[in-house]
Design an enzyme around this catalytic site. Structure first.
Site, PDB file in Angstrom:
ATOM      1  N   THR A  15       0.841  -1.203   0.000  1.00 56.64           N
ATOM      2  CA  THR A  15       0.000   0.000   0.000  1.00 56.64           C
ATOM      3  C   THR A  15       0.876   1.253   0.000  1.00 56.64           C
ATOM      4  O   THR A  15       0.623   2.203  -0.751  1.00 56.64           O
ATOM      5  CB  THR A  15      -0.918  -0.007   1.237  1.00 56.64           C
ATOM      6  N   LYS A  77     -17.045   3.383   5.568  1.00 58.67           N
ATOM      7  CA  LYS A  77     -16.735   3.330   7.009  1.00 58.67           C
ATOM      8  C   LYS A  77     -17.093   4.669   7.658  1.00 58.67           C
ATOM      9  O   LYS A  77     -16.549   5.707   7.280  1.00 58.67           O
ATOM     10  CB  LYS A  77     -15.232   3.040   7.200  1.00 58.67           C
TER      11      LYS A  77
HETATM   12  C1  LIG Z   1      -2.267  -6.622  11.998  1.00 56.98           C
HETATM   13  C2  LIG Z   1      -2.243  -5.360  11.195  1.00 56.98           C
HETATM   14  C3  LIG Z   1      -3.442  -4.735  10.884  1.00 56.98           C
HETATM   15  C4  LIG Z   1      -3.427  -3.537  10.168  1.00 56.98           C
HETATM   16  N1  LIG Z   1      -4.602  -2.878   9.923  1.00 56.98           N
HETATM   17  C5  LIG Z   1      -4.563  -1.652   9.359  1.00 56.98           C
HETATM   18  C6  LIG Z   1      -5.745  -0.902   9.142  1.00 56.98           C
HETATM   19  O1  LIG Z   1      -6.858  -1.358   9.407  1.00 56.98           O
HETATM   20  N2  LIG Z   1      -5.632   0.329   8.600  1.00 56.98           N
HETATM   21  C7  LIG Z   1      -4.419   0.861   8.256  1.00 56.98           C
HETATM   22  O2  LIG Z   1      -4.362   2.017   7.818  1.00 56.98           O
HETATM   23  N3  LIG Z   1      -3.305   0.146   8.380  1.00 56.98           N
HETATM   24  C8  LIG Z   1      -3.334  -1.081   8.924  1.00 56.98           C
HETATM   25  N4  LIG Z   1      -2.189  -1.791   9.072  1.00 56.98           N
HETATM   26  C9  LIG Z   1      -0.958  -1.265   8.495  1.00 56.98           C
HETATM   27  C10 LIG Z   1      -0.965  -1.523   6.993  1.00 56.98           C
HETATM   28  O3  LIG Z   1      -0.960  -2.911   6.760  1.00 56.98           O
HETATM   29  C11 LIG Z   1       0.241  -0.894   6.345  1.00 56.98           C
HETATM   30  O4  LIG Z   1       0.403   0.420   6.767  1.00 56.98           O
HETATM   31  C12 LIG Z   1       0.093  -0.850   4.851  1.00 56.98           C
HETATM   32  O5  LIG Z   1      -0.331  -2.074   4.341  1.00 56.98           O
HETATM   33  C13 LIG Z   1       1.381  -0.474   4.206  1.00 56.98           C
HETATM   34  O6  LIG Z   1       2.287  -1.542   4.224  1.00 56.98           O
HETATM   35  P1  LIG Z   1       3.653  -1.326   3.500  1.00 56.98           P
HETATM   36  O7  LIG Z   1       3.395  -0.995   2.086  1.00 56.98           O
HETATM   37  O8  LIG Z   1       4.466  -0.385   4.315  1.00 56.98           O
HETATM   38  O9  LIG Z   1       4.348  -2.763   3.637  1.00 56.98           O
HETATM   39  P2  LIG Z   1       4.132  -4.131   2.829  1.00 56.98           P
HETATM   40  O10 LIG Z   1       2.750  -4.337   2.407  1.00 56.98           O
HETATM   41  O11 LIG Z   1       4.777  -5.178   3.668  1.00 56.98           O
HETATM   42  O12 LIG Z   1       4.986  -3.941   1.517  1.00 56.98           O
HETATM   43  C14 LIG Z   1       6.388  -4.062   1.510  1.00 56.98           C
HETATM   44  C15 LIG Z   1       6.849  -4.178   0.079  1.00 56.98           C
HETATM   45  O13 LIG Z   1       8.273  -4.162   0.062  1.00 56.98           O
HETATM   46  C16 LIG Z   1       8.723  -5.201  -0.768  1.00 56.98           C
HETATM   47  N5  LIG Z   1      10.055  -5.603  -0.349  1.00 56.98           N
HETATM   48  C17 LIG Z   1      10.483  -5.879   0.911  1.00 56.98           C
HETATM   49  N6  LIG Z   1      11.778  -6.231   0.888  1.00 56.98           N
HETATM   50  C18 LIG Z   1      12.171  -6.160  -0.406  1.00 56.98           C
HETATM   51  C19 LIG Z   1      13.388  -6.427  -1.081  1.00 56.98           C
HETATM   52  N7  LIG Z   1      14.480  -6.857  -0.433  1.00 56.98           N
HETATM   53  N8  LIG Z   1      13.433  -6.256  -2.416  1.00 56.98           N
HETATM   54  C20 LIG Z   1      12.330  -5.844  -3.102  1.00 56.98           C
HETATM   55  N9  LIG Z   1      11.152  -5.582  -2.525  1.00 56.98           N
HETATM   56  C21 LIG Z   1      11.082  -5.751  -1.185  1.00 56.98           C
HETATM   57  C22 LIG Z   1       7.681  -6.285  -0.596  1.00 56.98           C
HETATM   58  O14 LIG Z   1       7.717  -7.237  -1.639  1.00 56.98           O
HETATM   59  C23 LIG Z   1       6.417  -5.447  -0.623  1.00 56.98           C
HETATM   60  O15 LIG Z   1       6.068  -5.162  -1.962  1.00 56.98           O
HETATM   61  C24 LIG Z   1      -2.186  -3.001   9.734  1.00 56.98           C
HETATM   62  C25 LIG Z   1      -1.003  -3.680   9.996  1.00 56.98           C
HETATM   63  C26 LIG Z   1      -1.007  -4.840  10.732  1.00 56.98           C
HETATM   64  C27 LIG Z   1       0.291  -5.543  11.028  1.00 56.98           C
END
Ligand SMILES: Cc1cc2nc3c(=O)[nH]c(=O)nc-3n(C[C@H](O)[C@H](O)[C@H](O)COP(=O)(O)OP(=O)(O)OC[C@H]3O[C@@H](n4cnc5c(N)ncnc54)[C@H](O)[C@@H]3O)c2cc1C
Length: 494
Positions: A15, A77
Site C-alpha cells: 500500500t 466506514k
Molecule cells: C495486523 C495489522 C493490521 C493492520 N490494519 C490496518 C488498518 O486497518 N488500517 C491501516 O491504515 N493500516 C493497517 N495496518 C498497516 C498496513 O498494513 C500498512 O500500513 C500498509 O499495508 C502499508 O504496508 P507497507 O506498504 O508499508 O508494507 P508491505 O505491504 O509489507 O509492503 C512491503 C513491500 O516491500 C517489498 N520488499 C520488501 N523487501 C524487499 C526487497 N528486499 N526487495 C524488493 N522488494 C522488497 C515487498 O515485496 C512489498 O512489496 C495493519 C497492519 C497490521 C500488522
C-alpha cells in the site's frame, strides 16, 4: 542545499509503495519515478480500514469512487464501534462526526452531563454518523463543503495495491520486479543505488523506503534507531483471517472488541469479512490467541489464520540523507484507529510540497519533515493509549496493567486539562480533533470533575429541549437514508 532529486526510486509495492509512486508521479510530472517490488517476498496484505483523509488523496489523484470500490471490494466506514473496552457488555462509537459546541454556554457535552438524564440516551445519539452506524444506514455527501459528517472506506489491501499500481503505471511510473540484495552507498552516507538479485542496479537521487517491516534502507542500511512504544502499547502480534459473510447487512463501521490480552477487529467487505486479533504475547500465547479469534468469528473462516509480529513505535527520523521511509518501514502503531495508511498519506502530503518547492531540499526542510512525523506518531500514540488507560476492566493482567501504567507527559497533561477544566487540549500535529477525543472520553465514561458555570446561561429545560431536538432530528435524518447495503449496491452499479 542537498543535490537535486530528479530520479525517485520507491522500494516496495505494498500500500505504501504504490500510494507513494502514484502520488509522486501525479504531483511531480518532471521527475522520473521507478518502483521495485518483489513478488517472491509479497506484501503484508492487511490494512483494510482507513481514515477520511483518504478521500482527499483520491480526489487529488482523480480516483472515481465507484471504480475504486468495485476494484477493491470496498465498503463505507463511518467510524469504529468499541465493544467491552470500559467494562464488558458496554459499547460506544467513535465516528467521523461532530458533537456540537465543545465549550461556552452552548457546550453540548456540558449540558448533557449537567442534565445527567437517562431519557436523553447516549452522547453518541447527538452525533449523526454514530446514529447512522447504529442503524446500518449510509448516504454519500451532497457536497464537500458544510458536510454534516465525514466517512472513509474499508477495502481489501492486496486489491488496493493492485488498483493503485494500474493507476501509477498509467501515470508513467516504471515498475521493476526484483529483490534488492545490496545497497550502494554515497560518500556522504546516503544511498546511490540498489543492487538486485539478478545483478541489475537501480540508481536514484531520492529513495522512498516502503519495504515494510524489513525497513531495508532506513533500518537495515542506515541503522536509524527505532523508538519503541511497547511499554505503552504492549500488543505485538496479530492473527488475521477472512471469514464468510454471515448473511446480515454489511456494517458501515469497523468493530473493535476488547478481549483478554488485546482486541479483535471485524471489517465488512463486499465479498467477505476481515477479522483479526491484535494481542500482547507477554500476556497470551499465540495458540490461545488464535483460538480466541476463531471462536468469535461470525462466519466460517475462508483461510488458515496468518500470524503477524510487530513492535509498536517509529524510526527516530523518517527522512535520513536521501532516504524517506513511509508505511511500515517508518513505524507502526497498533491498528486500533486505522492510522497507518493515514500516516503514509500524511508523509506524502508533507514531502510532495517540499519537492515541488525545492529541487534539492536542505537540512532545514528535512528537519521540519522529521519533527512533523515524530509529533504525528506521538499524538496518535497518545490517542490510542487513551482507549486503554481509561478502562474499568480488571479481569485480566493486560487490563490491570494498562489502567495503572505511567502515561506519556503529553497525554497526562491532556487528561488533567479535561478532568480539571473540561478542556480538550490540542497540540500541533494532532491526527484526531477534539470531537474524536471527546468521543473516547465519553464512551469510556470519563468526565470532568466540575461543570462550567457558564452553562447556567441556559435553563435546564432549554438545554434538555435542544438535546432532545438534535437527537430526534438525527434519528429522523438517518432513518430516511438507505441501508448501507442498498446505497453501496447503487454506487457499484454506476
Ligand atoms: C495486523 C495489522 C493490521 C493492520 N490494519 C490496518 C488498518 O486497518 N488500517 C491501516 O491504515 N493500516 C493497517 N495496518 C498497516 C498496513 O498494513 C500498512 O500500513 C500498509 O499495508 C502499508 O504496508 P507497507 O506498504 O508499508 O508494507 P508491505 O505491504 O509489507 O509492503 C512491503 C513491500 O516491500 C517489498 N520488499 C520488501 N523487501 C524487499 C526487497 N528486499 N526487495 C524488493 N522488494 C522488497 C515487498 O515485496 C512489498 O512489496 C495493519 C497492519 C497490521 C500488522
Amino acid at each position: 542545499m542537498g543535490s537535486a532529486y530528479k530520479r525517485i526510486v520507491v522500494v516496495g509495492g505494498g500500500t505504501a509503495g504504490w500510494m507513494a509512486a502514484t502520488a509522486l508521479a501525479t504531483a511531480l510530472p518532471a521527475h522520473t519515478v521507478e518502483l521495485v517490488e518483489s513478488e517472491e517476498i509479497g506484501v503484508i496484505g492487511v490494512g483494510e480500514a482507513t481514515f477520511p483523509a483518504i478521500r482527499n488523496l483520491h480526489r487529488l489523484l482523480g480516483i472515481d469512487e465507484a471504480e475504486f470500490l468495485r476494484a477493491t471490494q470496498g465498503t463505507y466506514k463511518l467510524g469504529i464501534e468499541f465493544r467491552d473496552w470500559r467494562v464488558r457488555g458496554e459499547h460506544y462509537f467513535h465516528t467521523f462526526g461532530d458533537l456540537g459546541d465543545l465549550s461556552g454556554p452552548d457546550c453540548l457535552w456540558g449540558h448533557f452531563r449537567r442534565l445527567d438524564d437517562a431519557s436523553l440516551g447516549t452522547l453518541g445519539e447527538q452525533c449523526l454518523p454514530s446514529v447512522m452506524a447504529s442503524m446500518g444506514r449510509f448516504q454519500g455527501l451532497a457536497s464537500e463543503e458544510n458536510k454534516p459528517f465525514n466517512y472513509a472506506y474499508h477495502f481489501d489491501a492486496v486489491l488496493y495495491a493492485v488498483f493503485l499500481r494500474k493507476l501509477a503505471l498509467q501515470r508513467g511510473v516504471r515498475r521493476t520486479e526484483g529483490r534488492v540484495v545490496d545497497v550502494r552507498r554515497r560518500a556522504d552516507g546516503g544511498v546511490a543505488g540498489l543492487k538486485l538479485a539478478d545483478g541489475r542496479e537501480l540508481a536514484g537521487d531520492l529513495f522512498i523506503d516502503c519495504s515494510g517491516f524489513s525497513a531495508l534502507l532506513l533500518g537495515r542500511t542506515l541503522n536509524e534507531p527505532f523508538i519503541d512504544f511497547s511499554h505503552w502499547l504492549p500488543v505485538d502480534r496479530a492473527w488475521a483471517v477472512p471469514s464468510e459473510p454471515d448473511g446480515t447487512d454489511m456494517t458501515p463501521y469497523t468493530r473493535a472488541t476488547a478481549l483478554e490480552a488485546g482486541w479483535a477487529w471485524r471489517i465488512s467487505l463486499s465479498s467477505r469479512i476481515g477479522n483479526g486479533h491484535v494481542f500482547a504475547s507477554r500476556y497470551l500465547d499465540e495458540e490461545r490467541a488464535r483460538e480466541q479469534l476463531l471462536r468469535q468469528l461470525d462466519g466460517r473462516p475462508l483461510a488458515e489464520p496468518r500470524l503477524l509480529r510487530f513492535t509498536t513505535g517509529h524510526r527516530q527520523r523518517c527522512w535520513v540523507h536521501n532516504v524517506v521511509g513511509l508505511g511500515l518501514a517508518s513505524g507502526f502503531l497498533e491498528p486500533l484507529e486505522s492510522t497507518s495508511i493515514f500516516l503514509i498519506q500524511s508523509g506524502l502530503g508533507h514531502l510532495i510540497p517540499v519537492l515541488q518547492e525545492s529541487p534539492a531540499p536542505g537540512a532545514a526542510e528535512i528537519e521540519h519533515y522529521n519533527t512533523g512525523m515524530t509529533r504525528q506518531f506521538e499524538r496518535i500514540r497518545d490517542f490510542i493509549i487513551l482507549h486503554y488507560c481509561l478502562t474499568a476492566r480488571r479481569d485480566s493482567a493486560l487490563w490491570r496493567d494498562v489502567a495503572s501504567m505511567e502515561l506519556p507527559e503529553t497525554l497526562a497533561f491532556k487528561l488533567h486539562a479535561w478532568r480539571q477544566a473540561g478542556v480538550l487540549h490540542q497540540y500541533a500535529w494532532e491526527g484526531f480533533d477534539a470531537h474524536s477525543w471527546l468521543a473516547i472520553h465519553a464512551g469510556m465514561g470519563h468526565w470532568p470533575e466540575r461543570a462550567d458555570p457558564g452553562l447556567e446561561e441556559l435553563t435546564r429545560a432549554e438545554a434538555s429541549q435542544a438535546l432532545r431536538q438534535r437527537r430526534a432530528r438525527f434519528a429522523a435524518v438517518a432513518a430516511a437514508m438507505p441501508s448501507h447495503d442498498a446505497y453501496l449496491r447503487r454506487v457499484l452499479a454506476r
